[in-house]
Design a protein around this motif. Structure first.
Motif, PDB file in Angstrom:
ATOM      1  N   ASN A 116       0.894  -1.113  -0.042  1.00 24.83           N
ATOM      2  CA  ASN A 116       0.137   0.051   0.125  1.00 24.83           C
ATOM      3  C   ASN A 116       1.187   1.234   0.154  1.00 24.83           C
ATOM      4  OD1 ASN A 116      -1.884   2.119   0.581  1.00 24.83           O
ATOM      5  ND2 ASN A 116      -3.110   0.754   2.009  1.00 24.83           N
ATOM      6  N   PRO A 117       0.750   2.209  -1.118  1.00 27.67           N
ATOM      7  CA  PRO A 117       1.557   3.249  -1.032  1.00 27.67           C
ATOM      8  C   PRO A 117       1.366   4.230   0.265  1.00 27.67           C
ATOM      9  CG  PRO A 117      -0.209   3.579  -2.704  1.00 27.67           C
ATOM     10  CD  PRO A 117      -0.385   1.975  -1.920  1.00 27.67           C
ATOM     11  N   ASN A 118       0.070   4.042   1.045  1.00 25.92           N
ATOM     12  CA  ASN A 118      -0.113   5.072   1.729  1.00 25.92           C
ATOM     13  C   ASN A 118       0.240   4.792   3.288  1.00 25.92           C
ATOM     14  OD1 ASN A 118      -1.414   7.543   2.720  1.00 25.92           O
ATOM     15  ND2 ASN A 118      -2.955   7.418   1.274  1.00 25.92           N
ATOM     16  N   SER A 119       0.024   5.628   4.197  1.00 21.84           N
ATOM     17  CA  SER A 119       0.112   5.363   5.736  1.00 21.84           C
ATOM     18  C   SER A 119      -0.577   6.234   6.627  1.00 21.84           C
ATOM     19  CB  SER A 119       1.650   5.445   6.091  1.00 21.84           C
ATOM     20  OG  SER A 119       2.342   6.803   5.787  1.00 21.84           O
ATOM     21  N   SER A 129       3.834   6.656  12.772  1.00 16.21           N
ATOM     22  CA  SER A 129       3.388   6.583  11.762  1.00 16.21           C
ATOM     23  C   SER A 129       3.310   5.258  11.320  1.00 16.21           C
ATOM     24  CB  SER A 129       3.998   7.491  10.491  1.00 16.21           C
ATOM     25  OG  SER A 129       3.587   7.024   9.232  1.00 16.21           O
ATOM     26  N   THR A 130       2.241   4.595  10.551  1.00 16.05           N
ATOM     27  CA  THR A 130       1.908   3.165  10.378  1.00 16.05           C
ATOM     28  C   THR A 130       1.435   2.937   8.983  1.00 16.05           C
ATOM     29  OG1 THR A 130       1.141   1.204  11.248  1.00 16.05           O
ATOM     30  CG2 THR A 130      -0.288   2.975  11.596  1.00 16.05           C
ATOM     31  N   PRO A 131       1.836   1.757   8.327  1.00 20.79           N
ATOM     32  CA  PRO A 131       1.286   1.360   7.040  1.00 20.79           C
ATOM     33  C   PRO A 131      -0.106   1.197   7.440  1.00 20.79           C
ATOM     34  CG  PRO A 131       3.368  -0.058   7.804  1.00 20.79           C
ATOM     35  CD  PRO A 131       2.932   0.789   8.976  1.00 20.79           C
ATOM     36  N   CYS A 132      -0.916   1.173   6.231  1.00 15.46           N
ATOM     37  CA  CYS A 132      -2.519   0.847   6.294  1.00 15.46           C
ATOM     38  C   CYS A 132      -2.394  -0.185   5.138  1.00 15.46           C
ATOM     39  CB  CYS A 132      -3.227   1.988   6.125  1.00 15.46           C
ATOM     40  SG  CYS A 132      -2.907   3.189   4.657  1.00 15.46           S
ATOM     41  N   ARG A 133      -3.176  -1.034   5.320  1.00 13.38           N
ATOM     42  CA  ARG A 133      -3.275  -2.345   4.430  1.00 13.38           C
ATOM     43  C   ARG A 133      -4.710  -2.551   3.895  1.00 13.38           C
ATOM     44  NH1 ARG A 133      -1.846  -6.376   8.701  1.00 13.38           N
ATOM     45  NH2 ARG A 133      -3.907  -7.253   7.934  1.00 13.38           N
ATOM     46  N   ARG A 145     -13.657  13.824  15.863  1.00 11.88           N
ATOM     47  CA  ARG A 145     -12.281  14.137  15.529  1.00 11.88           C
ATOM     48  C   ARG A 145     -11.380  13.152  15.236  1.00 11.88           C
ATOM     49  NH1 ARG A 145      -8.456  13.930  19.577  1.00 11.88           N
ATOM     50  NH2 ARG A 145      -9.162  12.830  21.532  1.00 11.88           N
ATOM     51  N   ALA A 146     -10.411  13.567  14.515  1.00 13.42           N
ATOM     52  CA  ALA A 146      -9.463  12.758  13.826  1.00 13.42           C
ATOM     53  C   ALA A 146      -8.653  12.083  14.966  1.00 13.42           C
ATOM     54  CB  ALA A 146      -8.786  13.322  12.603  1.00 13.42           C
ATOM     55  N   LEU A 147      -8.472  10.659  14.679  1.00 14.13           N
ATOM     56  CA  LEU A 147      -7.407  10.082  15.576  1.00 14.13           C
ATOM     57  C   LEU A 147      -6.057   9.730  14.730  1.00 14.13           C
ATOM     58  CD1 LEU A 147      -9.468   7.789  18.036  1.00 14.13           C
ATOM     59  CD2 LEU A 147      -8.227   9.851  18.579  1.00 14.13           C
ATOM     60  N   GLY A 148      -6.511   9.592  13.245  1.00 14.49           N
ATOM     61  CA  GLY A 148      -5.509   9.035  12.294  1.00 14.49           C
ATOM     62  C   GLY A 148      -5.656   9.909  11.175  1.00 14.49           C
ATOM     63  N   VAL A 149      -4.746  10.253   9.980  1.00 12.59           N
ATOM     64  CA  VAL A 149      -5.105  10.769   8.939  1.00 12.59           C
ATOM     65  C   VAL A 149      -3.995  10.103   8.040  1.00 12.59           C
ATOM     66  CG1 VAL A 149      -5.962  12.941   9.535  1.00 12.59           C
ATOM     67  CG2 VAL A 149      -3.631  12.751   9.253  1.00 12.59           C
ATOM     68  N   PHE A 150      -4.589  10.148   6.629  1.00  8.88           N
ATOM     69  CA  PHE A 150      -3.791   9.729   5.716  1.00  8.88           C
ATOM     70  C   PHE A 150      -2.412  10.427   5.381  1.00  8.88           C
ATOM     71  CE2 PHE A 150      -7.753   7.521   4.561  1.00  8.88           C
ATOM     72  CZ  PHE A 150      -7.305   6.072   4.509  1.00  8.88           C
ATOM     73  N   GLU A 151      -1.310   9.928   5.043  1.00 10.92           N
ATOM     74  CA  GLU A 151      -0.011  10.639   4.896  1.00 10.92           C
ATOM     75  C   GLU A 151       0.346  11.099   3.464  1.00 10.92           C
ATOM     76  OE1 GLU A 151       3.115  10.345   8.386  1.00 10.92           O
ATOM     77  OE2 GLU A 151       2.792   8.565   7.334  1.00 10.92           O
ATOM     78  N   ARG A 152      -0.385  10.346   2.459  1.00  8.55           N
ATOM     79  CA  ARG A 152       0.118  10.447   1.081  1.00  8.55           C
ATOM     80  C   ARG A 152      -1.097  10.484   0.216  1.00  8.55           C
ATOM     81  NH1 ARG A 152       4.433   7.518   3.188  1.00  8.55           N
ATOM     82  NH2 ARG A 152       3.595   5.568   2.464  1.00  8.55           N
ATOM     83  N   ALA A 156      -4.382  12.856   1.265  1.00  7.21           N
ATOM     84  CA  ALA A 156      -3.366  13.184   2.454  1.00  7.21           C
ATOM     85  C   ALA A 156      -4.196  14.124   3.446  1.00  7.21           C
ATOM     86  CB  ALA A 156      -2.051  13.733   1.703  1.00  7.21           C
ATOM     87  N   GLY A 157      -3.968  13.970   4.525  1.00  8.70           N
ATOM     88  CA  GLY A 157      -4.309  14.778   5.588  1.00  8.70           C
ATOM     89  C   GLY A 157      -6.068  14.493   5.943  1.00  8.70           C
ATOM     90  N   ARG A 158      -6.587  13.827   5.159  1.00 11.94           N
ATOM     91  CA  ARG A 158      -8.012  13.186   5.562  1.00 11.94           C
ATOM     92  C   ARG A 158      -8.174  12.242   6.468  1.00 11.94           C
ATOM     93  NH1 ARG A 158     -11.670  14.170   1.163  1.00 11.94           N
ATOM     94  NH2 ARG A 158     -13.272  13.557   2.804  1.00 11.94           N
ATOM     95  N   THR A 159      -9.187  12.348   7.122  1.00  9.12           N
ATOM     96  CA  THR A 159      -9.563  11.287   8.374  1.00  9.12           C
ATOM     97  C   THR A 159      -9.498  10.007   7.784  1.00  9.12           C
ATOM     98  OG1 THR A 159     -10.606  13.134   9.688  1.00  9.12           O
ATOM     99  CG2 THR A 159     -10.977  10.817  10.416  1.00  9.12           C
ATOM    100  N   CYS A 160      -9.010   9.079   8.463  1.00  6.66           N
ATOM    101  CA  CYS A 160      -8.941   7.675   8.353  1.00  6.66           C
ATOM    102  C   CYS A 160      -9.475   6.818   9.907  1.00  6.66           C
ATOM    103  CB  CYS A 160      -7.652   6.893   7.859  1.00  6.66           C
ATOM    104  SG  CYS A 160      -7.659   5.431   7.787  1.00  6.66           S
ATOM    105  N   ILE A 161      -9.176   7.362  10.611  1.00  9.26           N
ATOM    106  CA  ILE A 161      -9.453   6.919  12.190  1.00  9.26           C
ATOM    107  C   ILE A 161     -10.011   8.229  13.004  1.00  9.26           C
ATOM    108  CG2 ILE A 161      -8.738   5.617  14.258  1.00  9.26           C
ATOM    109  CD1 ILE A 161      -6.357   4.733  12.703  1.00  9.26           C
ATOM    110  N   SER A 162     -11.166   8.093  13.371  1.00  7.66           N
ATOM    111  CA  SER A 162     -12.064   9.127  14.087  1.00  7.66           C
ATOM    112  C   SER A 162     -12.550   8.684  15.385  1.00  7.66           C
ATOM    113  CB  SER A 162     -13.210   9.561  13.475  1.00  7.66           C
ATOM    114  OG  SER A 162     -14.100   8.385  13.146  1.00  7.66           O
ATOM    115  N   LEU A 163     -12.827   9.671  16.278  1.00 11.49           N
ATOM    116  CA  LEU A 163     -13.401   9.371  17.643  1.00 11.49           C
ATOM    117  C   LEU A 163     -14.486  10.391  17.916  1.00 11.49           C
ATOM    118  CD1 LEU A 163     -13.418   8.243  20.721  1.00 11.49           C
ATOM    119  CD2 LEU A 163     -11.559  10.311  21.084  1.00 11.49           C
ATOM    120  N   ASN A 164     -15.647  10.032  18.126  1.00 15.13           N
ATOM    121  CA  ASN A 164     -16.876  10.538  18.389  1.00 15.13           C
ATOM    122  C   ASN A 164     -17.259  10.561  19.832  1.00 15.13           C
ATOM    123  OD1 ASN A 164     -18.866  12.435  17.670  1.00 15.13           O
ATOM    124  ND2 ASN A 164     -20.313  10.644  17.387  1.00 15.13           N
ATOM    125  N   ASP A 165     -17.438  11.774  20.326  1.00 15.17           N
ATOM    126  CA  ASP A 165     -18.191  11.565  21.793  1.00 15.17           C
ATOM    127  C   ASP A 165     -19.614  11.631  21.508  1.00 15.17           C
ATOM    128  OD1 ASP A 165     -15.824  12.006  23.529  1.00 15.17           O
ATOM    129  OD2 ASP A 165     -15.751  14.190  22.786  1.00 15.17           O
TER     130      ASP A 165
END
Length: 186
Positions: A116-119, A129-133, A145-152, A156-165
């Motif tokens: 996967n070319p992204n992380s 920073s961690t690879p995503c598969r 709110r974002a807990l993790g965002v794509f790097e590439r 890039a910068g878009r939310t991939c992992i989120s946390l909602n109250d």
């Protein structure tokens, strides 16, 4: 078994290996793990992890919603609610019937091949920073709110992992497949 059969057909990802990644991560942290059904009373559990809750029904959505509203922590991932309990596409914005609960909606997703070319870059020092598969889910924030965002790439910068109250609890949505160490960090 039916969930695994649907999953295998639609995801091209080994369902049981992915479940084991979450199981190993929680066990490494010293947490007790119990497998329960989505429609069981979840109130006794501090955290419920539902990797690939592929099928859902209004009663399951209500159970998850009440669980989080009353103080539980729900962790969902990938294609949650994609099919109804009869194996037919739910035709709901992902996560199916739970956009308010998770505070996100899946805008777009793509199947990616190895490597996967992204992380993912974690926010708030959760981990390195961690690879995503296998799958990348681009999430629109609807209050989470974002807990993790794509790097590439173009997301890039878009939310991939989120946390909602939500109510007295929290709902986490994971829009990729993480390595076991990153799953543990999360």
């Amino acid at each position: 078994k039916a969930n695994a059969d649907i999953h295998s057909f639609a995801m091209d990802v080994d369902y049981f290996d992915y479940i084991k990644t979450w199981w190993r991560a929680t066990r490494e942290l010293g947490l007790n793990v119990r497998v329960v059904r989505s429609n069981d009373d979840l109130s006794a559990y501090a955290m419920v992890i539902t990797p690939h809750q592929f099928t859902t029904a209004p009663a399951i959505v209500e159970n998850f919603t009440n669980y989080v509203r009353n103080g539980g922590m729900l962790v969902g991932a990938l294609r949650m609610g994609f099919f109804d309990v009869h194996g037919k596409p739910a035709r709901l914005t992902l996560p199916g019937g739970m956009t308010e609960l998770f505070g996100v909606e899946v805008e777009e997703y793509e199947r990616v091949m190895e490597p996967n070319p992204n992380s993912i870059r974690f926010i708030d020092e959760i981990g390195a920073s961690t690879p995503c598969r296998d799958w990348n889910y681009i999430l629109n924030d609807l209050g989470a709110r974002a807990l993790g965002v794509f790097e590439r790439d173009y997301y890039a910068g878009r939310t991939c992992i989120s946390l909602n109250d939500f109510g007295q609890g929290k709902a986490v949505y994971v829009g990729t497949i993480l390595e076991q160490s990153a799953t543990q960090d999360l």
